[in-house]
Design a protein around this motif. Structure first.
Motif, PDB file in Angstrom:
ATOM      1  N   TYR A  61     -27.669  18.866  52.677  1.00 28.78           N
ATOM      2  CA  TYR A  61     -28.649  18.702  53.671  1.00 28.78           C
ATOM      3  C   TYR A  61     -28.452  19.119  55.115  1.00 28.78           C
ATOM      4  CZ  TYR A  61     -30.514  15.936  49.706  1.00 28.78           C
ATOM      5  OH  TYR A  61     -30.779  15.494  48.255  1.00 28.78           O
ATOM      6  N   PHE A  62     -27.273  18.925  55.414  1.00 29.29           N
ATOM      7  CA  PHE A  62     -26.857  18.876  56.843  1.00 29.29           C
ATOM      8  C   PHE A  62     -26.699  20.278  57.165  1.00 29.29           C
ATOM      9  CE2 PHE A  62     -23.925  19.171  60.533  1.00 29.29           C
ATOM     10  CZ  PHE A  62     -24.321  18.311  61.301  1.00 29.29           C
ATOM     11  N   ILE A  63     -26.318  21.266  55.975  1.00 28.21           N
ATOM     12  CA  ILE A  63     -26.191  22.663  56.248  1.00 28.21           C
ATOM     13  C   ILE A  63     -27.729  23.203  56.280  1.00 28.21           C
ATOM     14  CG2 ILE A  63     -25.431  24.877  55.043  1.00 28.21           C
ATOM     15  CD1 ILE A  63     -23.083  23.434  54.043  1.00 28.21           C
ATOM     16  N   GLN A  64     -28.500  22.785  55.631  1.00 27.25           N
ATOM     17  CA  GLN A  64     -29.899  23.466  55.558  1.00 27.25           C
ATOM     18  C   GLN A  64     -30.495  23.057  56.953  1.00 27.25           C
ATOM     19  OE1 GLN A  64     -32.206  21.445  52.514  1.00 27.25           O
ATOM     20  NE2 GLN A  64     -30.814  22.421  50.885  1.00 27.25           N
ATOM     21  N   PHE A  65     -30.266  22.066  57.572  1.00 24.88           N
ATOM     22  CA  PHE A  65     -31.090  21.794  58.787  1.00 24.88           C
ATOM     23  C   PHE A  65     -30.286  22.327  60.076  1.00 24.88           C
ATOM     24  CE2 PHE A  65     -32.894  18.479  55.987  1.00 24.88           C
ATOM     25  CZ  PHE A  65     -34.149  18.561  56.286  1.00 24.88           C
ATOM     26  N   SER A  66     -29.079  22.653  59.976  1.00 22.75           N
ATOM     27  CA  SER A  66     -28.021  22.740  61.101  1.00 22.75           C
ATOM     28  C   SER A  66     -27.408  24.218  60.757  1.00 22.75           C
ATOM     29  CB  SER A  66     -27.432  21.811  61.579  1.00 22.75           C
ATOM     30  OG  SER A  66     -26.180  21.595  60.304  1.00 22.75           O
ATOM     31  N   ASP A  67     -27.423  24.582  59.896  1.00 19.60           N
ATOM     32  CA  ASP A  67     -26.557  26.038  59.404  1.00 19.60           C
ATOM     33  C   ASP A  67     -24.997  25.616  59.806  1.00 19.60           C
ATOM     34  OD1 ASP A  67     -28.699  27.512  58.522  1.00 19.60           O
ATOM     35  OD2 ASP A  67     -29.310  28.056  60.586  1.00 19.60           O
ATOM     36  N   MET A  68     -24.564  24.320  59.657  1.00 18.39           N
ATOM     37  CA  MET A  68     -23.310  23.957  59.973  1.00 18.39           C
ATOM     38  C   MET A  68     -22.591  23.183  59.085  1.00 18.39           C
ATOM     39  SD  MET A  68     -21.965  22.002  63.516  1.00 18.39           S
ATOM     40  CE  MET A  68     -20.317  21.548  63.837  1.00 18.39           C
ATOM     41  N   SER A  69     -21.606  23.046  58.703  1.00 17.17           N
ATOM     42  CA  SER A  69     -21.020  22.141  57.660  1.00 17.17           C
ATOM     43  C   SER A  69     -20.741  20.795  58.392  1.00 17.17           C
ATOM     44  CB  SER A  69     -19.554  22.624  57.136  1.00 17.17           C
ATOM     45  OG  SER A  69     -18.934  21.772  56.369  1.00 17.17           O
ATOM     46  N   PHE A  70     -21.346  19.657  57.581  1.00 15.74           N
ATOM     47  CA  PHE A  70     -20.960  18.613  58.017  1.00 15.74           C
ATOM     48  C   PHE A  70     -19.555  18.109  58.226  1.00 15.74           C
ATOM     49  CE2 PHE A  70     -21.269  13.504  56.935  1.00 15.74           C
ATOM     50  CZ  PHE A  70     -21.758  13.328  58.431  1.00 15.74           C
ATOM     51  N   GLN A  71     -18.619  18.761  57.140  1.00 14.17           N
ATOM     52  CA  GLN A  71     -17.226  18.504  57.324  1.00 14.17           C
ATOM     53  C   GLN A  71     -16.860  19.166  58.782  1.00 14.17           C
ATOM     54  OE1 GLN A  71     -16.019  17.048  54.666  1.00 14.17           O
ATOM     55  NE2 GLN A  71     -17.933  17.040  53.532  1.00 14.17           N
ATOM     56  N   MET A  72     -17.496  20.189  59.108  1.00 12.09           N
ATOM     57  CA  MET A  72     -16.809  20.622  60.420  1.00 12.09           C
ATOM     58  C   MET A  72     -17.007  19.670  61.666  1.00 12.09           C
ATOM     59  SD  MET A  72     -17.641  24.435  62.129  1.00 12.09           S
ATOM     60  CE  MET A  72     -17.110  24.969  63.860  1.00 12.09           C
ATOM     61  N   LEU A  73     -18.127  19.165  61.558  1.00 17.62           N
ATOM     62  CA  LEU A  73     -18.771  18.447  62.430  1.00 17.62           C
ATOM     63  C   LEU A  73     -17.838  17.150  62.521  1.00 17.62           C
ATOM     64  CD1 LEU A  73     -20.747  17.408  64.734  1.00 17.62           C
ATOM     65  CD2 LEU A  73     -22.021  16.112  62.930  1.00 17.62           C
ATOM     66  N   LEU A  74     -17.559  16.553  61.300  1.00 16.33           N
ATOM     67  CA  LEU A  74     -16.576  15.248  61.307  1.00 16.33           C
ATOM     68  C   LEU A  74     -15.314  15.753  61.657  1.00 16.33           C
ATOM     69  CD1 LEU A  74     -17.482  14.014  57.847  1.00 16.33           C
ATOM     70  CD2 LEU A  74     -18.139  12.806  60.188  1.00 16.33           C
ATOM     71  N   SER A  75     -14.705  16.961  61.670  1.00 14.87           N
ATOM     72  CA  SER A  75     -13.373  17.459  61.853  1.00 14.87           C
ATOM     73  C   SER A  75     -13.458  17.454  63.664  1.00 14.87           C
ATOM     74  CB  SER A  75     -13.098  18.925  61.543  1.00 14.87           C
ATOM     75  OG  SER A  75     -13.243  18.736  60.192  1.00 14.87           O
ATOM     76  N   VAL A  76     -14.495  17.663  64.232  1.00 16.07           N
ATOM     77  CA  VAL A  76     -14.738  17.651  65.688  1.00 16.07           C
ATOM     78  C   VAL A  76     -14.344  16.335  66.112  1.00 16.07           C
ATOM     79  CG1 VAL A  76     -16.074  18.205  67.674  1.00 16.07           C
ATOM     80  CG2 VAL A  76     -16.055  19.988  65.940  1.00 16.07           C
ATOM     81  N   PHE A  77     -15.110  15.436  65.584  1.00 17.76           N
ATOM     82  CA  PHE A  77     -15.118  13.987  66.086  1.00 17.76           C
ATOM     83  C   PHE A  77     -13.949  13.652  65.765  1.00 17.76           C
ATOM     84  CE2 PHE A  77     -19.775  13.801  65.618  1.00 17.76           C
ATOM     85  CZ  PHE A  77     -20.190  13.020  66.687  1.00 17.76           C
ATOM     86  N   LEU A  78     -13.155  13.975  64.734  1.00 12.09           N
ATOM     87  CA  LEU A  78     -11.580  13.408  64.320  1.00 12.09           C
ATOM     88  C   LEU A  78     -10.767  14.000  65.503  1.00 12.09           C
ATOM     89  CD1 LEU A  78      -9.758  11.988  62.742  1.00 12.09           C
ATOM     90  CD2 LEU A  78      -9.268  14.161  61.253  1.00 12.09           C
ATOM     91  N   LEU A  79     -10.939  15.018  66.133  1.00 16.54           N
ATOM     92  CA  LEU A  79     -10.397  15.461  67.252  1.00 16.54           C
ATOM     93  C   LEU A  79     -10.500  14.506  68.738  1.00 16.54           C
ATOM     94  CD1 LEU A  79     -10.811  19.293  67.465  1.00 16.54           C
ATOM     95  CD2 LEU A  79      -8.674  18.282  67.131  1.00 16.54           C
ATOM     96  N   PHE A  80     -11.685  14.229  68.949  1.00 13.99           N
ATOM     97  CA  PHE A  80     -11.936  13.248  69.905  1.00 13.99           C
ATOM     98  C   PHE A  80     -11.376  11.717  69.504  1.00 13.99           C
ATOM     99  CE2 PHE A  80     -15.253  16.496  70.478  1.00 13.99           C
ATOM    100  CZ  PHE A  80     -14.878  16.896  72.140  1.00 13.99           C
ATOM    101  N   ILE A  81     -11.669  11.441  68.311  1.00 13.43           N
ATOM    102  CA  ILE A  81     -11.174  10.165  68.085  1.00 13.43           C
ATOM    103  C   ILE A  81      -9.627  10.026  68.211  1.00 13.43           C
ATOM    104  CG2 ILE A  81     -11.042   8.318  66.370  1.00 13.43           C
ATOM    105  CD1 ILE A  81     -13.865   9.138  65.379  1.00 13.43           C
ATOM    106  N   SER A  82      -9.050  10.958  67.713  1.00 14.20           N
ATOM    107  CA  SER A  82      -7.647  11.065  67.782  1.00 14.20           C
ATOM    108  C   SER A  82      -6.943  10.921  69.182  1.00 14.20           C
ATOM    109  CB  SER A  82      -6.866  12.315  66.882  1.00 14.20           C
ATOM    110  OG  SER A  82      -7.189  12.306  65.821  1.00 14.20           O
ATOM    111  N   TYR A  83      -7.983  11.689  69.992  1.00 11.63           N
ATOM    112  CA  TYR A  83      -7.527  11.930  71.490  1.00 11.63           C
ATOM    113  C   TYR A  83      -7.692  10.448  72.091  1.00 11.63           C
ATOM    114  CZ  TYR A  83      -6.112  14.665  75.459  1.00 11.63           C
ATOM    115  OH  TYR A  83      -5.464  15.144  76.589  1.00 11.63           O
ATOM    116  N   ARG A  84      -8.709   9.995  71.911  1.00 11.34           N
ATOM    117  CA  ARG A  84      -9.275   8.369  72.364  1.00 11.34           C
ATOM    118  C   ARG A  84      -8.066   7.437  71.953  1.00 11.34           C
ATOM    119  NH1 ARG A  84     -14.189   5.116  70.770  1.00 11.34           N
ATOM    120  NH2 ARG A  84     -13.279   5.237  68.529  1.00 11.34           N
ATOM    121  N   ARG A  85      -7.310   7.601  70.692  1.00 13.57           N
ATOM    122  CA  ARG A  85      -6.600   6.502  70.250  1.00 13.57           C
ATOM    123  C   ARG A  85      -5.124   6.936  70.737  1.00 13.57           C
ATOM    124  NH1 ARG A  85      -8.461   3.089  66.252  1.00 13.57           N
ATOM    125  NH2 ARG A  85      -6.480   2.625  65.865  1.00 13.57           N
ATOM    126  N   SER A  86      -4.975   7.899  71.473  1.00 15.32           N
ATOM    127  CA  SER A  86      -3.618   8.293  71.923  1.00 15.32           C
ATOM    128  C   SER A  86      -2.974   7.676  73.191  1.00 15.32           C
ATOM    129  CB  SER A  86      -3.736   9.720  72.499  1.00 15.32           C
ATOM    130  OG  SER A  86      -4.340  10.316  73.360  1.00 15.32           O
TER     131      SER A  86
END
Length: 381
Positions: free
Chosen positions: A355-380
């Motif tokens: 559903y996410f790909i249909q509406f945004s042309d972007m993988s939901f997994q990729m969006l989550l990977s971006v969030f993982l970067l920021f969360i990791s940096y916040r927890r550092s």
């Protein structure tokens, strides 16, 4: 961890283990006992679709087919039509190192090869989780994290990348020889190996780094001796050609931009800038003396998902290795605001992906990977 939080965490994992297992069974129902799609005109081509292309290339290379011909999609598709009787378009740019490590199983027919490949991927991923968690939680995470599901549905190597990186990073302090061995095996995904080697260098884990480079070097040399340098160049050319010819099959920033109509040059520059920004931030994170190693590991996994333009959906199995490291750090130091929501999104990602790909042309997994970067940096900090 207090009793209430522990009970909630186990109920959370049990729920998603059951849901992911049920979804896995539903997916297998689309195929018959021979691994072919039951419905005519289905979007499914063959069980483990992308792996079929890799299998064909490996078999062609073993038959001493010239590499330039072995990596041609016409020859790959023709081989699968003759051997597996499936008429469709298949491609592969799998590295010759993958072919070399798969040699003991290439005598099997494709269906048996795929079953063996899926089974050992799940086993290795489970064993790698056991280096981080007790056995009960390992078994629940083994099935609740959708790593094996992503590899099964597309035939990608993400489950092996996840297992390799967890083994390499979690064993580095107490078992450097084993860590170096598994890190060396990650040479089948060169970008991931470079990230691991850089992490070992930054942490001054010289023994692990030396062993990993030795194992990786041996695999590369043996692959060169078996297939020749032409196989490496043909693999690279096939990957670049597919990226420019069919960019929308990939899940990277370059593919998203190029598919949306942005020029190749602009998309390439922005992909390079993204990789540079991730590396720059990663250097700062690894230099922080108080940053926990689990947080650094999670950041490295997220970086591996975003740096390369040649990244399939199943390759996001690496993202869930980062989730495992982040979960371990959260258990030890506590959850921050928003962490529970993020973990819920990660465990349930396969239900939102299409559903996410249909509406945004972007993988939901990729969006989550971006969030993982920021969360990791916040927890550092």
């Amino acid at each position: 961890m207090d009793t209430d939080k522990k009970i909630f965490q186990y109920l959370f994992l049990i729920f998603f283990a059951a849901m992911t297992g049920y979804t896995f069974l539903l997916r297998t129902a689309f195929y018959n006992e021979e691994g072919f799609p039951r419905a005519q005109g289905s979007s499914f081509r063959i069980i483990g679709e992308n792996l079929a292309g890799d299998y064909a290339v490996f078999r062609l290379l073993e038959k001493q087919t010239p590499p330039e011909q072995a990596y041609q999609k016409e020859n790959i598709s023709d081989f699968l039509y003759k051997t597996a009787h499936v008429d469709n378009r298949f491609i592969s740019f799998a590295s010759p190192m993958k072919s070399f490590l798969s040699v003991p199983w290439l005598s099997m027919d494709y269906n048996s090869f795929c079953e063996t490949w899926i089974f050992w991927g799940l086993v290795l991923f489970g064993l790698s989780l056991y280096t981080l968690f007790p056995i009960t939680k390992t078994l629940l995470l083994m099935f609740s994290l959708p790593v094996a599901f992503l590899s099964f549905t597309t035939g990608g190597w993400g489950v092996y990348a996840a297992a390799g990186v967890i083994f390499a990073l979690s064993l580095a302090n107490k078992h450097p020889k084993w860590a170096g061995f598994f890190a060396g095996l990650c040479i089948i995904e060169p970008v991931l190996f470079i990230l691991l080697a850089t992490a070992f260098f930054a942490r001054k884990q010289k023994k692990v780094l030396f062993i990993s480079m030795g194992v990786a070097g041996a695999i590369v040399v043996l692959s060169l001796m078996r297939y020749g340098f032409e196989a490496f160049t043909a693999s690279f050319k096939a990957g670049v050609l597919e990226l420019y010819d069919k960019p929308c099959v990939f899940s990277s920033l370059f593919s998203i931009l190029y598919c949306s109509g942005i020029s190749i040059i602009t998309a390439s520059v922005l992909q390079i800038l993204l990789a540079g920004g991730i590396i720059f931030a990663g250097i700062k994170l690894f230099r922080q003396p108080l940053c926990p190693s689990y947080v650094q590991n999670a950041y490295l996994c997220a970086a591996g998902c975003l740096i390369s333009p040649l990244f399939y959906l199943a390759d996001f199995g690496l993202f869930y290795a980062g989730i495992a490291f982040l979960l371990k750090d959260s258990e030890q130091r506590g959850f921050l605001k928003g962490d529970i929501l993020f973990f819920t999104a990660a465990f349930s990602s396969i239900y939102f992906e299409s559903y996410f790909i249909q509406f945004s042309d972007m993988s939901f997994q990729m969006l989550l990977s971006v969030f993982l970067l920021f969360i990791s940096y916040r927890r550092s900090y």
